[in-house]
Design a protein around this motif. Structure first.
Motif, short mmCIF file in Angstrom:
data_model
loop_
_atom_site.label_atom_id
_atom_site.label_comp_id
_atom_site.label_asym_id
_atom_site.label_seq_id
_atom_site.Cartn_x
_atom_site.Cartn_y
_atom_site.Cartn_z
N GLU A 143 12.21 -44.19 4.68
CA GLU A 143 11.94 -42.78 4.40
C GLU A 143 11.49 -42.07 5.68
O GLU A 143 10.85 -42.67 6.56
N ASP A 144 11.82 -40.79 5.80
CA ASP A 144 11.50 -40.02 7.00
C ASP A 144 10.01 -40.05 7.33
O ASP A 144 9.62 -40.18 8.49
N GLU A 145 9.16 -39.90 6.32
CA GLU A 145 7.72 -39.86 6.57
C GLU A 145 7.23 -41.17 7.18
O GLU A 145 6.39 -41.18 8.07
N THR A 146 7.77 -42.27 6.69
CA THR A 146 7.39 -43.58 7.21
C THR A 146 7.84 -43.73 8.66
O THR A 146 7.09 -44.23 9.51
N ASP A 148 13.94 -32.36 13.17
CA ASP A 148 13.48 -31.73 14.40
C ASP A 148 12.08 -32.20 14.78
O ASP A 148 11.79 -32.39 15.97
N SER A 149 11.22 -32.36 13.78
CA SER A 149 9.85 -32.79 14.09
C SER A 149 9.83 -34.20 14.67
O SER A 149 9.08 -34.49 15.61
N PHE A 182 23.59 -29.08 22.41
CA PHE A 182 22.95 -28.53 23.61
C PHE A 182 21.44 -28.48 23.48
O PHE A 182 20.71 -28.86 24.40
N GLN A 183 20.94 -28.00 22.35
CA GLN A 183 19.50 -27.81 22.22
C GLN A 183 18.74 -29.12 22.32
O GLN A 183 17.65 -29.18 22.88
N ARG A 184 19.34 -30.18 21.81
CA ARG A 184 18.66 -31.48 21.91
C ARG A 184 18.78 -32.05 23.33
O ARG A 184 17.83 -32.65 23.84
N ALA A 185 19.92 -31.83 23.95
CA ALA A 185 20.09 -32.32 25.32
C ALA A 185 19.12 -31.63 26.27
O ALA A 185 18.47 -32.28 27.10
N VAL A 186 19.00 -30.31 26.17
CA VAL A 186 18.13 -29.58 27.09
C VAL A 186 16.67 -29.86 26.76
O VAL A 186 15.81 -29.86 27.66
N TYR A 187 16.36 -30.13 25.50
CA TYR A 187 14.98 -30.47 25.15
C TYR A 187 14.58 -31.79 25.81
O TYR A 187 13.48 -31.91 26.38
N ILE A 188 15.45 -32.79 25.75
CA ILE A 188 15.14 -34.07 26.39
C ILE A 188 15.00 -33.87 27.90
O ILE A 188 14.11 -34.44 28.53
N PHE A 189 15.86 -33.03 28.48
CA PHE A 189 15.77 -32.76 29.91
C PHE A 189 14.42 -32.15 30.27
O PHE A 189 13.78 -32.55 31.25
N ASN A 216 15.03 -18.75 16.86
CA ASN A 216 15.25 -18.21 18.20
C ASN A 216 15.13 -19.28 19.28
O ASN A 216 14.96 -18.97 20.45
N SER A 217 15.21 -20.54 18.86
CA SER A 217 14.94 -21.62 19.80
C SER A 217 16.01 -21.74 20.88
O SER A 217 15.74 -22.28 21.96
N SER A 218 17.22 -21.25 20.64
CA SER A 218 18.29 -21.39 21.62
C SER A 218 17.93 -20.69 22.92
O SER A 218 18.02 -21.27 24.01
N TRP A 219 17.50 -19.41 22.84
CA TRP A 219 17.13 -18.69 24.06
C TRP A 219 15.88 -19.30 24.69
O TRP A 219 15.80 -19.44 25.92
N VAL A 220 14.92 -19.67 23.86
CA VAL A 220 13.68 -20.25 24.39
C VAL A 220 13.97 -21.53 25.15
O VAL A 220 13.46 -21.75 26.26
N LEU A 221 14.80 -22.39 24.57
CA LEU A 221 15.16 -23.64 25.26
C LEU A 221 15.96 -23.37 26.53
O LEU A 221 15.82 -24.09 27.52
N ALA A 222 16.79 -22.34 26.50
CA ALA A 222 17.54 -21.98 27.71
C ALA A 222 16.58 -21.55 28.81
O ALA A 222 16.75 -21.91 29.98
N PHE A 223 15.55 -20.78 28.45
CA PHE A 223 14.58 -20.31 29.44
C PHE A 223 13.79 -21.48 30.03
O PHE A 223 13.64 -21.61 31.25
#
Length: 622
Positions: free
Chosen positions: A358-361, A406-407, A445-452, A490-497
């Motif tokens: 389960e996700d919580e576990t 996402d969490s 993209f959003q996950r790739a740039v987040y890891i970066f 709005n996470s796309s622009w925030v992650l781009a910034f």
């Protein structure tokens, strides 16, 4: 339907292999609304109603022999809940079954794989099986008494757990280990500074339970009862005198919860209640903060009455925290977290990597791993570099998994950062698999740039950095174009910034990519200016500034002159944007304060002109 369940139950319980049992336990850990859970629940309840002895043996054997840590822990939890249901529904295990169950329980208690974190549920299992032994008059259980003695001598915390959960037992059973267990408990009680409140409370409950068990036996134990009361009073007095009364209050609160259960399990008589009251009487004048909890404990043991059965049917208590089973879910979560703390970083990651939980576990597992690695990064604990290398391939596998929330992914990124920090400290090692993940066209993209952006250490190896930048930067630049309206997400622009900031800070001294830095930095400022003009600061600009603030805090330890100049120059240009609200300005001010306070004075050098902050030479400007 019943015939089908009967066939499945017999196949499950009669098969020597544990594969079917493991599948059942995994399915019972899934959310209630899934078909797998509902099918498993029907089979489980059928087995509980019709084959209680075989079901008990199945869970014990699964705990004893399974190599899957979560399966072992979860099977123990399910068994403890099931046996409690059996007791409250007056379902007794047979004498024949107990003959096989008892030695298996001893094996579970003494095997090396049994952790202290298992003991909350294993102690309860032992208690409920002991209850069956007592009511069946099955010739006693001398082996358990010997086992508690061995545990008291070698692993006293486990002995405490087993003993406090026991029902009322005959005196010769206790005599064998009484002296040793008192000595071990006294050692914990009289050294509270070295003990966590949970350990101190466990020792407290052990001594109180022992006093309750022997207080009504016969006159031979009067001296021992007095000795126990003296130990308890001395421990409490020393806590108060050393200014640790709040520690005492927490310990007594644990005791109150324990007594509220044990009183009804063991059906305390008058003499047993008097022992608890005598303890409370001796300590009531020692402090002021503890008076209220002492009154509660006194009231508890003086109040007659029977508790309603905790389990009223043979329906299992699923681990999903629905309103009907919230207490059980919270209890499991606490015990599961305690268990995770006993595992190695690799073991915890393997649990997170398991897609059939389960996700919580899984989220609890990845959060615990992040805590463990954070402690290593901050030098509170030490994890060998070879372990970091073992984590690498499994982390990449986790990053590529579909369905990660996402969490969970956010915490996973922090875990990757800790491991990457250790890997990149070794100049002869490059994490090519991580580079390939970030640059893969199959990765969002959003996950790739987040890891970066999680890679907050200096990325000096250009074999890693340049391919990542060349893949991410065009998309970062495109997504930096200011949106015309606020979206739900709005996470796309925030992650781009934030991605643009990280790219610039890592490239600031890479001369071959100087133009990239200039282009992306100017676009960051221009994009913010447009958003401010459109009145879209709250959901975008301010959030991006706060994320940059967090990144800067983590990067500061390696900032040199070029990085310092870049951040200062960027802040100046953002400050200069007209119309920006003060709430956004205050975030920029905080970043500036952090940089000024934490960057070494020796490397501080303010940018002299428009191009100096971008580390451009005259030739590059031309």
């Amino acid at each position: 339907m019943e015939e089908s369940l009967n066939r499945k139950a017999r196949d499950l319980l009669a098969t020597p292999s544990h594969e079917g049992a493991e599948i059942l336990v995994k399915q019972l850990s899934l959310p209630q609304e899934t078909n797998e859970f509902q099918t498993a629940e029907d089979l489980f309840n059928f087995c509980a109603n019709n084959f209680p002895n075989c079901l008990t043996l199945m869970f014990l054997k699964l705990y004893r022999h399974s190599s899957n840590d979560f399966i072992r822990f979860h099977s123990l939890y399910l068994l403890s809940e099931t046996l409690a249901v059996f007791r409250n529904c007056n379902i007794k295990l047979s004498r024949v079954a107990l003959h096989e169950i008892k030695p298996l329980v001893i094996e579970c208690l003494t095997m090396q794989e049994t952790k202290e974190s298992d003991m909350k549920f294993l102690g309860r299992v032992v208690s409920l099986i002991t209850y069956n032994v007592v009511i069946c008059d099955n010739g006693g259980w001398h082996e358990l008494s010997d086992c508690i003695l061995w545990l008291a001598e070698n692993e006293p915390v486990k002995a405490f757990h087993v003993f406090i959960d026991l029902p009322s037992v005959y005196q010769s059973f206790i005599d064998k280990f009484m002296k040793v267990i008192v000595e071990k408990a006294e050692k914990v009680l009289l050294n509270p500074v070295k003990s966590e409140v949970e350990d101190w409370s466990l020792a407290l409950e052990t001594v109180v339970k022992l006093g309750i068990q022997i207080s009504y036996k016969d006159m031979r134990y009067v001296k021992m009862v007095e000795n126990l009361l003296s130990i308890l009073a001395k421990s409490v007095k020393e806590l108060v005198e050393k200014g640790n009364e709040q520690f005492l209050v927490q310990g007594l609160e644990h005791l109150e919860r324990f007594l509220s259960e044990d009183k009804y399990l063991c059906n305390y008589n008058k003499e047993q209640c008097h022992f608890v009251m005598a303890f409370m009487f001796r300590i009531k004048s020692f402090g002021t903060q503890s008076k209220e909890i002492i009154k509660k404990i006194n009231w508890l043991v003086q109040t007659p009455g029977n508790r309603a059965g905790k389990h009223s049917s043979l329906k299992i208590n699923p681990l999903v925290q629905t309103p009907g089973n919230q207490d059980h879910g919270e209890e499991f979560d606490r015990a599961w977290l305690d268990h995770l703390k006993t595992l190695s970083s690799l073991e915890v990651l393997k649990i997170f990597a398991s897609t059939d939980l389960e996700d919580e576990t899984r989220e609890m597992a990845i959060r615990q791993l992040n805590v463990l690695l954070s402690d290593h990064t901050s030098k509170r604990v030490e994890i060998d570099f070879s372990v970091m290398r073992q984590l690498q391939p499994l982390l990449i596998s986790c990053l590529r998994q579909e369905g990660i929330t996402d969490s969970m992914f956010k915490v996973l990124g922090e875990v990757v950062s800790h491991v990457a920090f250790e890997i990149f400290k070794h100049q002869d090692v490059t994490w090519y698999a991580l580079r390939n993940y970030i640059t893969s066209s199959k990765i969002e993209f959003q996950r790739a740039v987040y890891i970066f952006q999680c890679l907050t250490m200096p990325l000096e190896n250009e074999e890693f950095l340049i391919p990542v930048i060349e893949i991410l930067l065009p998309e970062i630049s495109r997504r930096l174009n200011p949106p015309t309206e606020l979206m739900v997400d709005n996470s796309s622009w925030v992650l781009a910034f934030t991605g643009a900031f990280c790219a610039a800070i890592h490239l600031i001294e890479v001369s071959s990519h100087a133009e990239f830095v200039k282009e992306i930095a100017h676009k960051m400022v221009k994009s913010v200016r447009k958003l401010v003009e459109r009145g879209m600061e709250v959901g975008l600009v301010r959030r991006a500034f706060r994320d940059v603030e967090s990144i800067v805090k983590k990067q500061l330890r390696w900032y040199d002159t070029s990085e310092y100049k870049f951040v200062k120059g960027l802040l100046w240009r953002l400050y200069a944007i007209k119309g920006m609200k003060w709430e956004s300005m205050i975030v920029l001010w905080r970043i500036n304060v952090i940089v000024e306070r934490r960057v070494d004075e020796m490397v501080k050098e303010l940018p002299e002109n428009e191009f100096d902050w971008l580390n451009l030479t005259d030739e590059e400007v031309e």
